[in-house]
Design an enzyme around this catalytic site. Structure first.
Site, PDB file in Angstrom:
ATOM      1  N   HIS A  68       0.866  -1.184   0.000  1.00 54.89           N
ATOM      2  CA  HIS A  68       0.000   0.000   0.000  1.00 54.89           C
ATOM      3  C   HIS A  68       0.907   1.239   0.000  1.00 54.89           C
ATOM      4  O   HIS A  68       2.002   1.199   0.565  1.00 54.89           O
ATOM      5  CB  HIS A  68      -0.837  -0.064   1.283  1.00 54.89           C
ATOM      6  CG  HIS A  68      -1.915   0.961   1.411  1.00 54.89           C
ATOM      7  ND1 HIS A  68      -1.675   2.241   1.823  1.00 54.89           N
ATOM      8  CD2 HIS A  68      -3.252   0.878   1.212  1.00 54.89           C
ATOM      9  CE1 HIS A  68      -2.828   2.909   1.866  1.00 54.89           C
ATOM     10  NE2 HIS A  68      -3.800   2.103   1.498  1.00 54.89           N
ATOM     11  N   LYS A  75     -10.374  -0.658  10.597  1.00 56.36           N
ATOM     12  CA  LYS A  75     -10.518  -1.806   9.702  1.00 56.36           C
ATOM     13  C   LYS A  75     -10.844  -3.073  10.473  1.00 56.36           C
ATOM     14  O   LYS A  75     -10.829  -4.182   9.925  1.00 56.36           O
ATOM     15  CB  LYS A  75      -9.224  -2.008   8.897  1.00 56.36           C
ATOM     16  CG  LYS A  75      -8.967  -0.887   7.885  1.00 56.36           C
ATOM     17  CD  LYS A  75      -7.763  -1.216   7.013  1.00 56.36           C
ATOM     18  CE  LYS A  75      -7.186   0.012   6.355  1.00 56.36           C
ATOM     19  NZ  LYS A  75      -7.871   0.395   5.118  1.00 56.36           N
TER      20      LYS A  75
HETATM   21  C1  LIG Z   1      -2.391  -3.000   3.423  1.00 57.89           C
HETATM   22  C2  LIG Z   1      -2.762  -1.645   3.895  1.00 57.89           C
HETATM   23  N1  LIG Z   1      -1.827  -0.877   4.488  1.00 57.89           N
HETATM   24  C3  LIG Z   1      -2.105   0.347   4.955  1.00 57.89           C
HETATM   25  C4  LIG Z   1      -3.351   0.878   4.852  1.00 57.89           C
HETATM   26  C5  LIG Z   1      -3.581   2.260   5.375  1.00 57.89           C
HETATM   27  O1  LIG Z   1      -4.373   2.243   6.510  1.00 57.89           O
HETATM   28  P1  LIG Z   1      -4.837   3.616   7.150  1.00 57.89           P
HETATM   29  O2  LIG Z   1      -5.473   4.393   6.055  1.00 57.89           O
HETATM   30  O3  LIG Z   1      -5.797   3.226   8.206  1.00 57.89           O
HETATM   31  O4  LIG Z   1      -3.618   4.286   7.672  1.00 57.89           O
HETATM   32  C6  LIG Z   1      -4.369   0.108   4.247  1.00 57.89           C
HETATM   33  C7  LIG Z   1      -5.755   0.582   4.114  1.00 57.89           C
HETATM   34  O5  LIG Z   1      -6.094   1.545   3.486  1.00 57.89           O
HETATM   35  C8  LIG Z   1      -4.059  -1.170   3.755  1.00 57.89           C
HETATM   36  O6  LIG Z   1      -4.985  -1.911   3.152  1.00 57.89           O
END
Ligand SMILES: Cc1ncc(COP(=O)(O)O)c(C=O)c1O
Ligand SMILES: Cc1ncc(COP(=O)(O)O)c(C=O)c1O
Ligand code: FES
Ligand code: FES
Lengths: 439, 141, 439, 141
Positions: free
Chosen positions: C150, C253
């Site tokens: 991500h 999540k």
């Molecule tokens: C694998 C992964 N990493 C990081 C994130 C980022 O999470 P957040 O937006 O809660 O910081 C997400 C979700 O958007 C994700 O699916």
């Protein structure tokens, strides 16, 4: 005494859970007894006692409307904002954008792009320190702080000064806890790159002449960051009129939820500052080795944001607006006048901070002769009174005042003269117990 | 809770007493203890003789609870052997943690039992235990 | 088909608003129809339609228990934790500490000192990048990522690599979206300082063999950060057994509130890492020019924390525990098997990611021939179906897969086979409309 | 809302049509427009003659709405003068913003009025306006 005699207004609406709007015709004062009904924490006994909450500088209590706004969002409208085409995602985006607009209006910023949501004041200042400080402050530059700053407005600058070989300089206070013109002029010079100043001291209650200081700093070519954690909740702020470069504050100190804060900064500055946190939605294009960033304000908001916090903050602003910031400020001034008047007459009390109401707000630090502040806080807690004892996250100021700790009371719209009376009764009892073992 | 059940007369007396608040003329070791979140600190000085704690005293400042707890501790510990002192410290720390003590254990603590109610005041636990932790360091060092 | 036939259990308790505990005796499956009753968003029509929520990888919905925990905290127990002697402050401190303990138990960390609350996964990764990366990664060191990361687990490392003159290396995926042993071994070498890997791909659903990769990386002397944003909510995690150095995730999540996330890190690492954000309660002593820092975990938590977020996250963990992570995972696997089976049979669909259930979780990316993913998301939204279209904040992976965008569905405990059936009906209708103008 | 009230037949037709999707043999200028959050982009090419937009065409890729909007726009704009084109762009952007248009204004937009319902889909507004913003840049550049 006339300025402190509150002219309470009784209002039938108060029994409903709606914010109370006091008509001008009914007098220009708010009735804290009615406002208290909007706050669930005051409806029940807390730990078996009536709550007398005098720790508003640490965090404020929340009205039903704020709690309900958060609940409603969580139950009906929750989605991950931005990028989603489905209803809940669109709705969350819309509510988040509306909250940003609400903040913009509240502080009268030019554009919603200038409103960056953060976790709290502390994170907002760190954002500026990392993104502006670490990139635009250079060797030999000076960062000028007041000695009254909260740790959150000191530590990030210590770090910037260390990394960038800049110099930290403090403006000291006079005996009444004020910043003199001479002090300002002797510290802010052509070498000053940034001035960091709290709007109101969270220890002494001094409200600093921020507009004048900003104007002077700008003449010298310096930028100014105002720590508004104790400003925005208590006085009307117009960032354009102030001409602040950065203005930061926390939702939880203005009736809002925890976990949401705001950095206001002039658009031109945000444009040239690099992102602080990265990842998530703050990008345009990402390749394996580089990325380009989204426009403002997303550029500074990495990862999934606290939409429910923003929605709660918007509800808090609605509530404050429904009362009127001018009335809230006046009410706090009335309480402060009453408290100072009563407390100044008590020989075992030492009060700190300005005595002139024109120069201060509703935060009063004091000590009781012969009772350690932490003992005092525990003792009055037994009477249901919440106040704070300690260094108030302002150790440099405490050292400057040659104090290890003080007791602190801080007012908000729901406080009453009776709260002050009860506090003083409780102080009296503590004092007799400590002096001669009777209550 | 009642004011008088926390700031008991005994605690008030000890907190005001200067009996144990002094510098030793001859000391074997000293140790400073501090509570960063209130800024208070105390220094303990100790003198051993024949395997026993012959003399013990403190200087420094703090709240009534920390000062009383220090003074009570000194009264209790003076004259005890190292092992016994460590055992008493351990019992006291458990008292303040809110662990139930046996009757026998409570007896061993003597006057120090008056600090029991501090276990209901999480914000003040650090005050009650400051001297005892400092003493532990001092004996073990 | 037998592995995908759900054995629904009807449970009387379900009508109350309590989490549903399914006895082993009643079969080892959960009944999503009953669980749905715990979630207010499914009780009413959303925008006039029954909600079919298939966007759980973006954010999950909240059960009553979580919403109520936040409300109750805000109404009855709100104070600024730490340092306060009064009841509300003590209570807030206690609830915050309990939440930390709850997280510790949930991920089986050794000590609560290893649990740092952050805003979200993104901030947790940035914390590691700023505090560990900027101080311990040196010129010539290598940082190894998977191409499936991500943006939140890419951008901070691009920045570290740039500032520290380190090298970023990507592990690519095989045709089925898996990381081969060869690829791992060719990329992780003695020069590797840090490996950053997502537990589950948020695009392909691949669950990576994180335990094995961590073991291999440790042999080579590298540390490993696991992005658990898509891990923790769906599979049982034991950070000690995994032997992860850093493990990060987001509350929103996993049924929790927004604005709260977690960084787990081994205590020895946190001890040597300098603070990231500074100010507020994370200090011991502050003088005008320097400061000493509080012990763990406070050292990394600057400013007033999101206590209500932490309390909500604790309630979410209670809820998940009351169901059982093993059952939740099994349910998602059953749904995934069912969905894959149905979708593989549809000629106009292209599916991405591993086909073997052993290697994947409940996230499925696909495209519909002749329909742009964003059109598809809008069209199924008209049927009340929430799915996501786009690059899923994983542009490097999308580029690697030679895709501009995909549609993505992602399951959680409240999803049903019927949700999948309805999705497919909706896809069919979209497809006919786009092919020949009939529905 | 109904599928058929957003993805109307006219929109579907235009999105599939290749009439305006081509490279000009002679062009005066071209301009690329892109939507970072979906990754789609289009390029417009323009040819002026006698103060009028003599020819206009596009290449690139995107969703049905962006492709249809581009094609409809080209049909509308071709043959118009610069000023009139800018006025039409302005009217269209207000349509999509959800501002009420006068009857006269709606009439001026012709077929483009079918995109009106996009104003109820905030996530897709960017698709409908991509070409129009790009054309504005192109004319003004
Ligand atoms: C694998 C992964 N990493 C990081 C994130 C980022 O999470 P957040 O937006 O809660 O910081 C997400 C979700 O958007 C994700 O699916
Ligand atoms: C003047 C001042 N600045 C900064 C802060 C820090 O605010 P927060 O803890 O919400 O980041 C506070 C309150 O604690 C404050 O009073
Ligand atoms: S408040 Fe400092 S030791 Fe008690
Ligand atoms: S989704 Fe890219 S332009 Fe419509």
């Amino acid at each position: 005494m006339s300025r402190v005699a509150l002219n309470y207004i009784y209002n039938e609406n108060a029994r409903t859970r709606r914010p109370i709007i006091i008509n001008k015709e009914m007098g220009n004062k708010i009735n804290p007894y009615l406002l208290k009904k909007d706050f669930p924490v005051f409806q029940d006994k807390v730990d078996g006692r009536e709550l007398i909450y005098l720790d508003n500088a640490a965090t404020t209590q929340k009205p039903y409307t704020v709690i309900e706004a958060v609940r409603k969002y969580s139950q009906q409208f929750h989605g991950n904002p931005h990028r989603g085409a489905h209803y809940l995602s669109v709705k969350a985006t819309e509510l988040y954008d509306q909250a940003r607009q609400k903040v913009r209006e509240f502080i009268k910023a030019r554009s919603a792009k200038e409103i960056i949501f953060t976790r709290n004041t502390t994170e907002a200042i760190n954002l500026v320190a990392y993104s502006y400080g670490m990139n635009f402050i250079d060797e030999g530059d000076e960062i000028v702080l007041s000695i009254a700053e909260h740790h959150s407005n000191i530590l990030p600058w210590q770090q910037v000064a260390r990394s960038r070989r800049a110099r930290l300089k403090y403006m000291y206070l006079d005996e009444d806890g004020r910043l003199s013109k001479d002090e300002v002029k002797s510290k802010i010079t052509e070498r000053t790159k940034l001035v960091c100043l709290t709007h109101m001291s969270n220890v002494l209650g001094t409200i600093f002449p921020v507009r004048e200081i900003i104007e002077y700093a700008h003449q010298k070519g310096a930028l100014v960051l105002i720590d508004g954690a104790q400003g925005i909740p208590h006085v009307e702020v117009d960032v354009q009129e102030l001409n602040a470069d950065f203005y930061v504050f926390s939702g939880h100190k203005m009736l809002g939820p925890m976990g949401i804060g705001v950095l206001y900064a002039r658009e031109e500055l945000l444009e040239v500052m690099p992102p602080f946190l990265s990842g998530g939605d703050m990008i345009e294009y990402v390749s394996e080795d580089t990325a380009s960033f989204a426009p403002l304000p997303e550029k500074f908001e990495a990862g999934t944001q606290n939409v429910e916090g923003a929605v709660g903050l918007a509800a808090a602003i609605d509530y404050l607006n429904s009362i009127g910031m001018d009335k809230i400020h006046q009410h706090e001034q009335d309480l402060t006048a009453y408290a100072l008047e009563r407390m100044q007459g008590i020989s075992y009390l030492t009060l700190y901070g300005p005595t002139d109401l024109e120069e201060r707000g509703g935060i009063i630090s004091f000590n009781v002769a012969g009772i350690h502040p932490h003992d005092l806080a525990s003792i009055v807690d037994l009477d249901g009174i919440a106040l704070r004892a300690g260094h108030h996250c302002a150790q440099p100021l405490m050292k400057y005042l040659q104090l290890v700790a003080s007791c602190r009371i801080s007012f908000y719209l729901y406080n009453t003269k009776e709260d002050i009376d009860q506090l003083i009764d409780s102080l009296d009892r503590a004092r007799s117990w400590f002096s001669n073992g009777t209550k | 809770m009642e004011l008088s059940s926390i700031y008991t007369e005994l605690i008030m007396e000890h907190s005001r007493s200067s009996r144990n608040r002094r510098l030793l003329e001859e000391k074997d070791r000293e140790e400073r203890g501090h509570n960063p979140n209130c800024g208070d600190d105390i220094t303990l000085q100790i003198k051993f003789a024949g395997g026993k704690i012959d003399d013990l005293a403190f200087t420094g400042s703090g709240c009534a609870i920390s000062q009383a707890s220090t003074s009570i501790m000194i009264d209790l510990i003076k004259g005890k052997g190292k092992e016994e002192a460590l055992e008493l410290i351990d019992i006291f720390l458990r008292l303040i943690k809110g662990d139930g003590l046996t009757e026998e254990e409570e007896e061993k603590l003597g006057e120090a039992v008056v600090l029991k109610n501090i276990s209901y005041m999480p914000a003040r636990v650090k005050c009650a235990v400051l001297a005892w932790h400092t003493l532990k360091e001092l004996i073990k060092s």
